[in-house]
Design a protein around this motif. Structure first.
Motif, PDB file in Angstrom:
ATOM      1  N   PRO A   1      44.064 -20.476  46.835  1.00 53.51           N
ATOM      2  CA  PRO A   1      44.024 -19.374  45.854  1.00 53.51           C
ATOM      3  C   PRO A   1      43.564 -18.077  46.516  1.00 53.51           C
ATOM      4  CG  PRO A   1      42.317 -21.021  45.379  1.00 53.51           C
ATOM      5  CD  PRO A   1      43.102 -21.518  46.544  1.00 53.51           C
ATOM      6  N   PRO A   2      44.123 -16.942  46.060  1.00 54.08           N
ATOM      7  CA  PRO A   2      43.694 -15.662  46.638  1.00 54.08           C
ATOM      8  C   PRO A   2      42.218 -15.419  46.349  1.00 54.08           C
ATOM      9  CG  PRO A   2      45.432 -15.348  44.974  1.00 54.08           C
ATOM     10  CD  PRO A   2      45.107 -16.811  45.038  1.00 54.08           C
ATOM     11  N   ARG A   3      41.609 -14.737  47.260  1.00 52.90           N
ATOM     12  CA  ARG A   3      40.166 -14.425  47.098  1.00 52.90           C
ATOM     13  C   ARG A   3      39.991 -13.187  46.283  1.00 52.90           C
ATOM     14  NH1 ARG A   3      36.529 -15.343  52.220  1.00 52.90           N
ATOM     15  NH2 ARG A   3      35.025 -15.447  50.589  1.00 52.90           N
TER      16      ARG A   3
ATOM     17  N   ALA B   1      45.210 -17.847  53.483  1.00 48.74           N
ATOM     18  CA  ALA B   1      46.139 -18.032  52.367  1.00 48.74           C
ATOM     19  C   ALA B   1      46.633 -19.470  52.272  1.00 48.74           C
ATOM     20  CB  ALA B   1      47.341 -17.097  52.530  1.00 48.74           C
TER      21      ALA B   1
ATOM     22  N   GLU C   1      48.677 -24.298  49.767  1.00 46.45           N
ATOM     23  CA  GLU C   1      48.447 -22.904  49.396  1.00 46.45           C
ATOM     24  C   GLU C   1      47.022 -22.796  48.848  1.00 46.45           C
ATOM     25  OE1 GLU C   1      50.509 -20.212  49.706  1.00 46.45           O
ATOM     26  OE2 GLU C   1      52.020 -21.490  50.642  1.00 46.45           O
TER      27      GLU C   1
ATOM     28  N   GLY D   1      47.029 -15.587  58.801  1.00 41.68           N
ATOM     29  CA  GLY D   1      46.520 -15.860  57.466  1.00 41.68           C
ATOM     30  C   GLY D   1      46.402 -17.332  57.126  1.00 41.68           C
TER      31      GLY D   1
ATOM     32  N   GLY E   1      39.052 -16.727  54.065  1.00 39.10           N
ATOM     33  CA  GLY E   1      40.056 -15.898  53.415  1.00 39.10           C
ATOM     34  C   GLY E   1      41.487 -16.255  53.765  1.00 39.10           C
TER      35      GLY E   1
END
Length: 169
Positions: free
Chosen positions: A167-169, A120, A165, A84, A118
């Motif tokens: 941001p989440p997708r 993380a 870090e 990830g 994608g």
């Protein structure tokens, strides 16, 4: 920096990338007692075969001003990244072009690429004695120390792990 284009390197760019990468590392004092690392830096075709070599090009002159290698975990040049995550290596700006935002543009291209895939997080390792300006760049872009990723490839070369870090997708 206006007039700057970041794109994937083409084979015609490889000699310029090799020259400027070695020159940047030498100018920063990172190749003293380097144990063959200069040859690794100059071998752009091997990096391009196992990752993405990106270049920052002056749109007016076409000159390659900087480069970076973007890699994913499990590939030959990945040192820190896990599932990830992505990482970048061998960020270099031609000494004559430093201070013009080239390094920041290349790091941002890596951030964008990692987000596009994608991931993380984005990882980088920096030499403990690296120029303060490089550390400030990473801090300004949001990278934080990840001491659990610190390591030493050879005696006398201490590398510090940094993580951003995403941001989440």
């Amino acid at each position: 920096m206006t007039g700057l284009l970041v794109r994937r390197a083409e084979s015609a760019d490889f000699p310029s990338v090799a020259r400027l990468t070695v020159a940047a590392y030498e100018a920063d004092g990172q190749l003293k007692g380097e144990h063959g690392y200069g040859a690794v830096l100059a071998d752009v075709s091997t990096r391009a075969a196992s990752g993405e070599v990106l270049v920052a090009v002056d749109e007016t002159t076409g000159a390659v001003l900087g480069s970076v290698t973007f890699v994913l975990p499990g590939t030959p040049f990945a040192e820190l990244s896990g599932p990830g995550e992505a990482e970048f290596r061998m960020l270099a700006v031609d000494p004559a072009a430093q201070g013009r935002g080239v390094g920041a543009a290349l790091v941002q291209a890596c951030v964008d690429r990692a987000a596009e895939l994608g991931c993380a997080a984005l990882m980088i390792c920096v030499r403990a004695g690296m120029a303060a300006s490089a550390h400030r760049l990473y801090e300004r872009l949001g990278f934080v120390r990840a001491p659990e990723k610190d390591w030493s490839p050879v005696a006398g070369v201490d590398l510090l792990g940094l993580r951003l870090e995403l941001p989440p997708r």
